[in-house]
Motif scaffolding. Structure first.
Motif, short mmCIF file in Angstrom:
data_model
loop_
_atom_site.label_atom_id
_atom_site.label_comp_id
_atom_site.label_asym_id
_atom_site.label_seq_id
_atom_site.Cartn_x
_atom_site.Cartn_y
_atom_site.Cartn_z
N ILE A 34 1.02 -1.15 -0.05
CA ILE A 34 0.06 0.03 0.09
C ILE A 34 0.64 1.39 0.27
O ILE A 34 1.94 1.35 0.82
CB ILE A 34 -0.96 0.05 1.14
N THR A 35 0.69 1.94 -0.77
CA THR A 35 1.23 3.48 -0.94
C THR A 35 0.29 4.72 -0.65
O THR A 35 0.98 5.78 -0.25
CB THR A 35 1.93 3.56 -2.33
N GLU A 36 -0.87 4.59 -0.66
CA GLU A 36 -1.76 5.60 -0.22
C GLU A 36 -3.18 5.15 0.01
O GLU A 36 -3.73 3.88 -0.40
CB GLU A 36 -1.73 6.64 -1.44
N ILE A 37 -3.65 5.91 1.14
CA ILE A 37 -5.15 5.47 1.51
C ILE A 37 -5.89 6.78 1.50
O ILE A 37 -5.53 7.79 1.94
CB ILE A 37 -5.10 4.85 3.00
N GLY A 38 -7.11 6.66 0.74
CA GLY A 38 -8.08 7.88 0.67
C GLY A 38 -9.32 7.50 1.19
O GLY A 38 -9.78 6.21 0.60
N ALA A 39 -10.34 7.82 2.07
CA ALA A 39 -11.34 7.35 2.34
C ALA A 39 -12.24 8.68 2.93
O ALA A 39 -11.72 9.89 3.31
CB ALA A 39 -11.38 6.41 3.67
N VAL A 40 -13.63 8.35 2.69
CA VAL A 40 -14.73 9.39 2.88
C VAL A 40 -15.84 8.78 3.78
O VAL A 40 -16.22 7.69 3.24
CB VAL A 40 -15.27 9.98 1.62
N ARG A 41 -16.28 9.30 4.59
CA ARG A 41 -17.40 8.55 5.34
C ARG A 41 -18.59 9.70 5.13
O ARG A 41 -18.63 10.89 5.13
CB ARG A 41 -17.07 9.00 7.06
N VAL A 42 -19.70 9.14 4.85
CA VAL A 42 -21.13 9.63 4.23
C VAL A 42 -22.05 9.03 4.77
O VAL A 42 -21.95 7.78 5.13
CB VAL A 42 -21.12 9.94 2.90
N ARG A 43 -23.35 9.76 5.20
CA ARG A 43 -24.44 9.46 5.61
C ARG A 43 -25.70 10.20 5.31
O ARG A 43 -25.49 11.45 5.09
CB ARG A 43 -24.50 9.46 7.13
N ALA A 44 -26.52 9.28 4.67
CA ALA A 44 -27.85 10.14 4.30
C ALA A 44 -27.44 11.30 2.99
O ALA A 44 -28.00 12.27 2.97
CB ALA A 44 -28.41 10.72 5.34
N GLY A 45 -26.29 10.70 2.20
CA GLY A 45 -25.86 11.83 1.10
C GLY A 45 -25.03 12.90 1.61
O GLY A 45 -24.57 13.50 0.75
N GLN A 46 -24.75 12.99 2.85
CA GLN A 46 -23.92 14.05 3.18
C GLN A 46 -22.35 13.48 3.67
O GLN A 46 -22.07 12.48 4.50
CB GLN A 46 -24.51 14.64 4.28
N VAL A 47 -21.46 14.21 3.49
CA VAL A 47 -20.15 13.79 3.70
C VAL A 47 -19.88 14.25 5.15
O VAL A 47 -19.99 15.42 5.57
CB VAL A 47 -19.15 14.75 2.85
N LEU A 48 -19.31 13.21 6.10
CA LEU A 48 -19.30 13.65 7.57
C LEU A 48 -17.73 13.96 7.73
O LEU A 48 -17.44 14.57 8.82
CB LEU A 48 -19.78 12.35 8.44
N SER A 49 -16.81 13.04 7.29
CA SER A 49 -15.47 13.35 7.49
C SER A 49 -14.59 12.83 6.27
O SER A 49 -15.45 11.84 5.53
CB SER A 49 -14.79 12.73 8.77
N GLU A 50 -13.45 12.96 6.13
CA GLU A 50 -12.44 12.45 4.94
C GLU A 50 -10.87 12.07 5.58
O GLU A 50 -10.90 12.74 6.79
CB GLU A 50 -12.06 13.52 4.00
N MET A 51 -10.51 11.28 5.14
CA MET A 51 -9.02 10.94 5.65
C MET A 51 -8.20 10.58 4.51
O MET A 51 -8.70 9.92 3.38
CB MET A 51 -9.15 9.54 6.71
N GLY A 52 -6.98 11.02 4.36
CA GLY A 52 -5.98 10.70 3.26
C GLY A 52 -4.68 10.77 3.66
O GLY A 52 -4.27 11.64 4.53
N THR A 53 -3.74 9.71 3.49
CA THR A 53 -2.37 9.74 3.89
C THR A 53 -1.59 8.94 2.78
O THR A 53 -2.19 7.72 2.38
CB THR A 53 -2.25 9.19 5.25
N LEU A 54 -0.37 9.57 2.59
CA LEU A 54 0.54 8.44 1.72
C LEU A 54 1.07 7.53 2.75
O LEU A 54 1.17 7.49 3.92
CB LEU A 54 1.53 9.44 1.14
#
Length: 557
Positions: A34-54
């Protein structure tokens, strides 16, 4: 993947979707890919938080991968190692929290890398519910609508403001937009709950899947459900621990029975009867099938017509079949049988040992010699009253002798006949105690605390109740006793209720895990001690009971 039990029946608007994307070295899944992780948490169509890291994979990134992703060895040199980055992702994602679903485009790749890295690094992988937007997109949009189902093509098709760039967070954001568009499209086909996602890509006719809305508003409690046609005819009756979840499951690819699928196409309504306990739901199901005779229900139909095997009186003892058995006769009878052929097999097994018919003499090893009628009658009474070894022991000797002589087909035939006799004996042993009992209250602990209580009178369910966790169950027992249905002592088996109901109750009341709270008369204060002891004695099994012969009972037919 199948949703977790606690998430079944959860509306998609209540779900937290964790949408993830990975970039890798192109190597095999594991701790150095793994060289990079990107993720988004959503609920009911709304973005709650994001995370990204090399991520520093601890391995060289090949030039062709750098050309594709733009990620160089220099960029990841100071980045967290895979273990640190993965721990951070797992802590942020909360994948073991109820109502959380992991999403990826071509999830086999991303989730496979995450799982393999966690396993290699000794980190706990929570095995979350996983949704693949590639599979959802293939179901939502045909090739006539989109040329292919690549993430870049789909994100453009759905109008995503984010274009995939082979960088993890951008690709995760684009996947979020594809997820929402696909779910909106599939909602018209009845994909509205978590359990629908597991089968959303399966080939279920759109009209049938759309009928899953018939489950909307149903309670998530035990109960009975009825599928109803446009003319008001009840087509099918079933019972469930969770009515809403069970009814919804019929409109997915999990339902593969042809007759049931045809029934669903003509169903216009689903009626339900909630019950306090699962056992009451199952009993009500049996009663409704007996009463309504629905066209699609194959099992549990006509339970009162099933035959028994009993000893007939007269100068020459003989075994006869009957569907009209007196309650006093059940102590010396076996059954009920599922079919006439099963009864004939059991009858031949018993008669061959008891010498109640003339035989051709083949394979007579191990069978009792001819006896006087009185002795034959007494032996038959013992065999039909719970001493199964009277029949089983000689027949097992016979089977062994036939096998030793390599007459395997005959040995198998007699084993099957013995099994029919033992199965009928086991059913008789189960129902006798309850058919002889005027009143019984039993209790089982509920998984979440509290108790389930049932009252049984003369083999019929007279009432059930539940108590909340931590509450004293004794007032509920008193209330159940006073409100339970009054049941008159029946003169024949099947008069108060079907034997199938009594068998179901016997399984619940008399097996491990149940506690007998009251046994005797409806009013314990009016019950003589001697009578109570008689009833308690009936709640025991004879030494030679059929359960001793598990090897025969479990053998393949």
């Amino acid at each position: 993947m199948q949703p977790a039990f606690e998430q079944m029946g959860l509306a998609l608007s209540e779900v937290s979707f964790v949408v993830v994307d990975l970039e890798t070295t192109g190597g095999a899944p594991g701790a150095h890919a793994i060289t990079e992780i990107g993720a988004v948490r959503v609920r009911a169509g709304q973005v709650l938080s994001e995370m990204g890291t090399l991520v520093n994979p601890g391995a060289v990134i090949p030039p062709q991968i750098t050309l594709l992703t733009g990620i160089t060895n220099a960029m990841v040199a100071g980045a967290p190692m895979v273990a640190q980055a993965l721990e951070r992702f797992l802590g942020w994602a909360g994948l073991d929290e109820p109502g959380t679903v992991l999403v990826a485009h071509n999830a086999r790749f991303d989730v496979g890398h995450l799982r393999a890295a966690a396993r290699e690094l000794g980190l706990r992988w929570p095995e979350p519910v996983v949704v693949d937007t590639l599979a959802l997109a293939r179901r939502a949009w045909s090739r006539a609508e989109v040329p292919n189902h690549r993430l870049a093509t789909l994100s453009s098709f759905v109008g995503s403001p984010t274009r995939p760039t082979h960088r993890a967070l951008d690709d995760a954001r684009a996947t979020v937009d594809v997820l929402h568009a696909a779910l909106e499209e599939l909602a018209t086909l009845g994909v509205t709950h978590v359990e629908d996602l597991a089968t959303a890509s399966d080939p279920v006719p759109a009209a049938r899947r759309a009928k899953s809305r018939l489950a909307d508003g149903l309670p998530s409690t035990p109960g009975v459900y009825e599928f109803v046609s446009s003319t008001g005819e009840v087509l099918y009756v079933g019972s469930a621990v969770d009515l809403r979840r069970r009814v919804r499951s019929y409109f997915t690819a999990a339902e593969r029975r042809t007759r049931v699928a045809q029934m669903l196409d003509t169903t216009v309504d689903v009626r339900v009867i909630p019950t306090p306990t699962e056992v009451e739901a199952r009993v009500r199901e049996l009663r409704l099938i007996d009463e309504l005779d629905p066209v699609v229900n194959r099992h549990s139909r006509h339970p009162r017509r099933r035959p028994w095997l009993r000893l007939a009186g007269g100068a020459q003892p003989r075994l006869v079949s009957t569907t009209l058995l007196g309650t006093e006769e059940v102590s010396c009878a076996v059954g009920p049988f599922a079919s006439r052929s099963a009864l004939r097999d059991a009858q031949r097994a018993a008669e061959s040992v008891l010498r109640l018919r003339s035989w051709d003499g083949h394979g007579a090893a191990g069978l009792a010699p001819q006896q006087e009628p009185a002795q034959q009658a007494e032996l038959a009474r013992r065999a039909l009253s719970g001493e199964c070894d009277v029949v089983a022991a000689p027949l097992l000797e016979r089977v062994a002798a036939l096998a030793a002589a390599e007459r395997f087909e005959e040995a198998g035939l007699w084993t099957a006949r013995l099994r029919s006799f033992l199965e009928a004996s086991r059913r008789a042993e189960a129902v006798r105690p309850l058919l002889a009992c005027p009143h019984l209250v039993a209790a089982r602990r509920r998984e979440g605390g509290g108790w389930e209580l049932v009252a049984v009178r003369w083999g019929r369910l007279a009432g059930s109740a539940v108590t909340p966790p931590g509450a004293d169950p004794r007032p509920a027992v008193t209330a159940l006793r006073s409100t339970a249905q009054a049941v008159q002592r029946p003169e024949r088996v099947g008069q108060a209720t079907s034997v199938e109901e009594t068998l179901l109750l016997a399984e619940w009341v008399l097996e491990d895990g149940a506690r007998l709270v009251e046994v005797g008369a409806e009013d314990p204060a009016a019950e003589a001690v001697g009578a109570q002891m008689d009833v308690c004695a009936a709640l025991t099994w004879p030494v030679g009971a059929a359960a001793r012969h598990q090897r025969v009972l479990r053998a393949e037919g």
